[in-house]
Design an enzyme around this catalytic site. Structure first.
Site, PDB file in Angstrom:
ATOM      1  N   ARG A   1     -12.849  -1.444   6.947  1.00  0.00           N
ATOM      2  CA  ARG A   1     -12.865  -2.795   7.548  1.00  0.00           C
ATOM      3  C   ARG A   1     -13.295  -3.787   6.456  1.00  0.00           C
ATOM      4  O   ARG A   1     -14.314  -3.581   5.811  1.00  0.00           O
ATOM      5  CB  ARG A   1     -13.810  -2.869   8.758  1.00  0.00           C
TER       6      ARG A   1
ATOM      7  N   ARG B   1     -18.971  -0.706  15.716  1.00  0.00           N
ATOM      8  CA  ARG B   1     -18.572  -2.004  15.193  1.00  0.00           C
ATOM      9  C   ARG B   1     -19.812  -2.890  15.150  1.00  0.00           C
ATOM     10  O   ARG B   1     -20.877  -2.493  15.607  1.00  0.00           O
ATOM     11  CB  ARG B   1     -17.388  -2.622  15.967  1.00  0.00           C
ATOM     12  N   GLY B   2     -19.626  -4.088  14.589  1.00  0.00           N
ATOM     13  CA  GLY B   2     -20.800  -4.937  14.362  1.00  0.00           C
ATOM     14  C   GLY B   2     -21.290  -4.661  12.944  1.00  0.00           C
ATOM     15  O   GLY B   2     -21.463  -3.500  12.554  1.00  0.00           O
ATOM     16  N   ALA B   3     -21.516  -5.742  12.177  1.00  0.00           N
ATOM     17  CA  ALA B   3     -21.786  -5.572  10.741  1.00  0.00           C
ATOM     18  C   ALA B   3     -22.949  -4.614  10.425  1.00  0.00           C
ATOM     19  O   ALA B   3     -22.786  -3.688   9.612  1.00  0.00           O
ATOM     20  CB  ALA B   3     -22.011  -6.942  10.109  1.00  0.00           C
TER      21      ALA B   3
ATOM     22  N   ASN C   1     -17.864 -15.010  11.330  1.00  0.00           N
ATOM     23  CA  ASN C   1     -18.169 -14.227  12.535  1.00  0.00           C
ATOM     24  C   ASN C   1     -16.894 -14.095  13.362  1.00  0.00           C
ATOM     25  O   ASN C   1     -15.826 -14.607  12.994  1.00  0.00           O
ATOM     26  CB  ASN C   1     -19.285 -14.926  13.333  1.00  0.00           C
ATOM     27  N   LYS C   2     -17.011 -13.421  14.489  1.00  0.00           N
ATOM     28  CA  LYS C   2     -15.862 -13.145  15.351  1.00  0.00           C
ATOM     29  C   LYS C   2     -15.046 -14.403  15.616  1.00  0.00           C
ATOM     30  O   LYS C   2     -15.601 -15.476  15.820  1.00  0.00           O
ATOM     31  CB  LYS C   2     -16.389 -12.549  16.660  1.00  0.00           C
TER      32      LYS C   2
ATOM     33  N   ASP D   1     -20.893 -11.584  10.313  1.00  0.00           N
ATOM     34  CA  ASP D   1     -20.462 -10.384   9.592  1.00  0.00           C
ATOM     35  C   ASP D   1     -20.633 -10.543   8.091  1.00  0.00           C
ATOM     36  O   ASP D   1     -20.676  -9.568   7.348  1.00  0.00           O
ATOM     37  CB  ASP D   1     -19.000 -10.066   9.919  1.00  0.00           C
TER      38      ASP D   1
HETATM   39  O1  MRU Z   1     -15.131  -6.860  15.183  1.00  0.00           O
HETATM   40  P1  MRU Z   1     -16.573  -6.567  15.493  1.00  0.00           P
HETATM   41  O2  MRU Z   1     -16.844  -6.278  16.918  1.00  0.00           O
HETATM   42  O3  MRU Z   1     -17.136  -5.541  14.541  1.00  0.00           O
HETATM   43  O4  MRU Z   1     -17.279  -7.933  15.132  1.00  0.00           O
HETATM   44  C1  MRU Z   1     -18.632  -8.151  15.307  1.00  0.00           C
HETATM   45  C2  MRU Z   1     -18.912  -9.597  15.361  1.00  0.00           C
HETATM   46  O5  MRU Z   1     -18.201 -10.412  14.852  1.00  0.00           O
HETATM   47  C3  MRU Z   1     -20.109  -9.987  16.087  1.00  0.00           C
HETATM   48  O6  MRU Z   1     -19.921 -11.269  16.624  1.00  0.00           O
HETATM   49  C4  MRU Z   1     -21.363 -10.026  15.345  1.00  0.00           C
HETATM   50  O7  MRU Z   1     -21.947 -11.252  15.441  1.00  0.00           O
HETATM   51  C5  MRU Z   1     -21.439  -9.757  13.926  1.00  0.00           C
HETATM   52  S1  MRU Z   1     -22.277  -8.294  13.761  1.00  0.00           S
HETATM   53  C6  MRU Z   1     -23.847  -8.441  14.528  1.00  0.00           C
END
Ligand code: MRU
Length: 359
Positions: free
Chosen positions: A90, A53-55, A252-253, A242
């Protein structure tokens, strides 16, 4: 970065069997399990179920997904289907479609018998470029931390949300890269780590990364940041993204927006760190145009962890028959963002500066 004093990345090609390996992040911090991705279905599962996970990491994994797809069947018809299948895994992180579009474009004139090898080379290059971009982000972001340290001459307190460390990329990470570089340059730092419900990426992943790198950190639940900022206990916030729109809005999250509001109200600089591959140059307005992933409500109604015998367990935390809704991301409007930290430097969160980052 380091895990038990050994260097590890999130995705790599095994030197002996040439297979694609990842860390199954669903089990961290309790188990370090390595998984092999052999088919496009394995890759789709890994992205959808958040083994990765993570962009940035989602983008790199998708690129290797196209490679394993080509090993199964390298016809353009099959690869197009594989691309659609992976893109649907996703919706929010733009690096996923960015990596796949790049591969589709680059193989359009390649003969079928050479396609798999060609995609393999592109995927390896995307992986290497992500490492280099994140390292540069770390160098630019380090200067911002150093400026604060030079003025205050005591520990710099940084708040981060979710996990935008090396586990969200290949190595270094995005929001945590400046922190890792600050540590290597001996700047005293302390990190406030947001829990990040419902998946708890802050507690499970960010804290684990920081502890492995011997970086001082305190774990806080998601609603504490505002209080800390009111009491001068946060010098800066650094988060990831993201998907960044041309306007400078970042997605973002979930919960990032509320941290940005608190930072703005308390004059705390709010930085967003990401490679240019996380910018969607086709989208102008973040709130109306970025698709927000809605995930399984069970992530909200239950919680995951280990019991005192170290057995991994998921338990329910809500009344029976209750209804939960699970929005995974939110959008922070550009007016709340102090600067964007990219591999090409630190820029304003606006359309002119963002267009200037395009090749
Ligand atoms: O749902 P995830 O864990 O894939 O989301 C990732 C995020 O939102 C992180 O906060 C992140 O900042 C973005 S990817 C480096």
């Amino acid at each position: 970065m380091l895990v038990n004093d050994s260097h590890l990345t999130t995705i790599w090609v095994d030197e002996t069997d040439q297979e694609i390996k990842i860390i199954d992040q669903r089990l961290l911090p309790h188990e370090l399990s390595i998984v092999t991705l052999s088919t496009v279905k394995d890759v789709e599962f890994a992205i959808r179920e958040m083994q990765v996970r993570g962009a940035p990491l989602i983008g790199v994994t998708a690129a290797f997904g196209m490679y394993v797809a080509a090993l199964e069947d390298s016809s353009i018809e099959f690869l197009n289907k594989a691309a659609d299948f992976l893109i649907e895994s996703r919706p929010t992180a733009v690096n996923l479609s960015w990596a796949i579009k790049k591969i589709k474009l680059e193989i359009s004139n390649i003969d079928q018998q050479n396609r798999a090898e060609h995609i393999f080379n592109i995927a390896k290059k995307i992986r290497e470029e992500d490492i280099s971009a994140c390292s540069k982000i770390g160098d630019y972001g380090f200067e911002l931390i150093k400026n604060v340290y030079d003025k205050k001459n005591s520990t710099v307190n940084i708040l981060t949300h979710c996990n935008a460390g090396w586990l969200a990329a290949v190595d270094w990470g995005t929001a945590l890269a400046p922190i890792f570089k600050a540590k290597k340059n001996k700047i005293p730092i302390h990190v406030w780590v947001d829990e990040t419900r419902p998946r708890n990426q802050g507690f499970n992943l960010t804290a684990w990364e920081l502890i492995n790198e011997n970086i001082d950190c305190s774990l806080i639940v998601d609603n504490v940041g505002g209080h800390l900022m009111q009491h001068d206990q946060v010098d800066m916030c650094i988060v990831g993204t993201d998907r960044t729109a041309l306007s400078g809005d970042v997605c973002n999250k979930i919960g990032t927006y509320l941290k940005a509001l608190a930072a703005y109200d308390n004059n705390v600089p709010f930085y967003v760190s990401a490679p240019i591959s996380s910018i969607d140059f086709n989208i102008r307005d973040g709130i109306s145009e970025i698709p927000i992933e809605k995930r399984d409500p069970k992530e909200v109604s239950s919680i995951w962890g280990v019991d005192k015998n170290k057995n991994i367990k998921t338990i329910s935390i809500v009344p029976e028959k209750s209804k939960s809704i699970n929005y995974a991301f939110d959008v922070t409007p550009s007016k709340y963002i102090s600067k964007l930290i990219t591999e090409k430097g630190v820029v304003d969160a606006n359309e002119i500066s963002i267009k200037g980052l395009k090749d």
